[in-house]
Design an enzyme around this catalytic site. Sequence first.
Site, mmCIF file in Angstrom:
data_model
loop_
_atom_site.group_PDB
_atom_site.id
_atom_site.type_symbol
_atom_site.label_atom_id
_atom_site.label_comp_id
_atom_site.label_asym_id
_atom_site.label_seq_id
_atom_site.Cartn_x
_atom_site.Cartn_y
_atom_site.Cartn_z
ATOM 1 N N LYS A 79 0.843 -1.197 0.000
ATOM 2 C CA LYS A 79 0.000 0.000 0.000
ATOM 3 C C LYS A 79 0.878 1.247 0.000
ATOM 4 O O LYS A 79 1.917 1.286 0.672
ATOM 5 C CB LYS A 79 -0.908 -0.033 1.233
ATOM 6 C CG LYS A 79 -1.960 1.072 1.278
ATOM 7 C CD LYS A 79 -2.868 0.897 2.490
ATOM 8 C CE LYS A 79 -3.904 1.999 2.586
ATOM 9 N NZ LYS A 79 -4.806 1.817 3.752
ATOM 10 N N SER A 155 -9.652 1.965 3.103
ATOM 11 C CA SER A 155 -8.777 2.657 2.165
ATOM 12 C C SER A 155 -7.819 1.716 1.436
ATOM 13 O O SER A 155 -7.198 2.099 0.443
ATOM 14 C CB SER A 155 -7.951 3.701 2.932
ATOM 15 O OG SER A 155 -7.122 3.086 3.918
ATOM 16 N N SER A 179 -9.951 -0.574 7.375
ATOM 17 C CA SER A 179 -9.457 -0.399 6.003
ATOM 18 C C SER A 179 -8.732 -1.590 5.413
ATOM 19 O O SER A 179 -8.362 -1.552 4.244
ATOM 20 C CB SER A 179 -8.552 0.832 5.930
ATOM 21 O OG SER A 179 -9.292 2.002 6.126
#
Length: 491
Positions: A79, A155, A179
């Site tokens: 990420k 996210s 998330s």
Amino acid sequence: MSLFDHKLSEIQEWLHNKEISVNDLLDEAFKRIEEVDGEVKSFLTLNEEGARERAKELDELRGTKEGRGLLFGMPIAIKDNIVTKGLRTTAASQILDNLYDPLYDAHVVQKLNDAESVTVGKLNMDEFAMGSSNENSSYFPTRNPWNTDYVPGGSSGASAASVAAGEVPFSLGSDTGGSIRQPAAYCGVVGLKPTYGRVSRFGLIAFASSLDQIGPLTRNVEDNAYILETIAGHDKMDSTSANVDVPKYTEALTGDVKDLKIAVPKEYLGEGVSEEVKTAVQNAIKEYEKMGATWEEVTLPHSKYALSTYYLISSSEASANLARFDGVRYGRRSEKAENMLDMFKLSRSEGFGDEVKRRIMLGTFALSSGYYDAYYKKAQQVRTLIKKDFDDIFENYDVIIGPTTPTPAFKVGENTDDPLTMYANDILTIPVNLAGVPGISVPCGFSSEGLPIGLQIIGKHFDESTVYRAAHAFEQATDYHKQQPSLGGAQ
């Protein structure tokens, strides 16, 4: 059939027997990315040149004593709020676009390197991890591989989508209010938020420091356990990192849950949870009954305050953490500024997106003189009550089970103009972050539209082993995790 359809342990055996090479695994990853990422849009940055160089080094070590890292040769994607030395890191924000080339690796990235994995690239996300759909990226929204008209969650939406689409066998995400688990549920993969402090946050671009936690997303529970074994552990560079032993999580994957005591909060199957999700979770509970586990309904009385508590605390911490992105210390500097004050204002207004600005303003207000006690302090007091609810339940039960999300994934653009509805998508995951306990999402069914549904399993502090044990047993009793999206044709 893709190599990534097999478990990590199987791929490792083939690698060390020299039946396949690390370069073969990269061929698989980059070919699949080329085939489908135009639709899914998981990656912000690819690391093909660096990955190929790394593969060449590792292929020379196959079958030797040196080449025995836990994740030897395995492609992994990161990420984009986790810093990677020499590899572009943006947190999906224009304020860092092409401006931040990290000089060091995050602790988790260094651990992955030590385990001899290969970083394929950096993944899209909601800007600074603020969002529940991956529509808040300043670059482009990521799509759900099961149906590209739908969001992948957020996210860490791209972290989940890249695994579900078969681009990489596993990825890292971060979880502040759900998330990792929420996108794992939307995309039909396995996602774990570890206990707060189990995994170092050093090198994670902070959103809310008392809530953020890095964790793995994988296709199956066993692989997830291997990844956590790799990245967990004490780190002197992180003052919140817990100095506790890291067990061999794979040893907990026995398939036996006969003595397991399960708590099912009535609030998690109440108002706002769709009938399809309720039915899938109830069917999962029946599977546990068949395996010999016992369950009882319980209550988490303060969970109704979790959403407002979370947004006050997380926004307050975000307003402090993001103060460093001012055009001087970090981030873009506006070329329109005529004086210092204009430079601060314009740099931040040009660099931050709407959702980030909204949360900074909310947090600054909650921390301001005259409002601190009424909002931020009160939210911290309620957080203590939420944690106590979990502590009380775990005195008598091993795990808590419920849905990961109230509904399956929603369509791209469906909730963008309604931030309150968007925030409510995390209502079942947020209490876990406030309490600091571990939670995992595993696939437990599909909606009438063919979209995945996730089962959330929550455990005691630092008892990921029991969480994995419960998740693995359910996975072995069902075949939801074996089903894959048809994106780009057969894999």
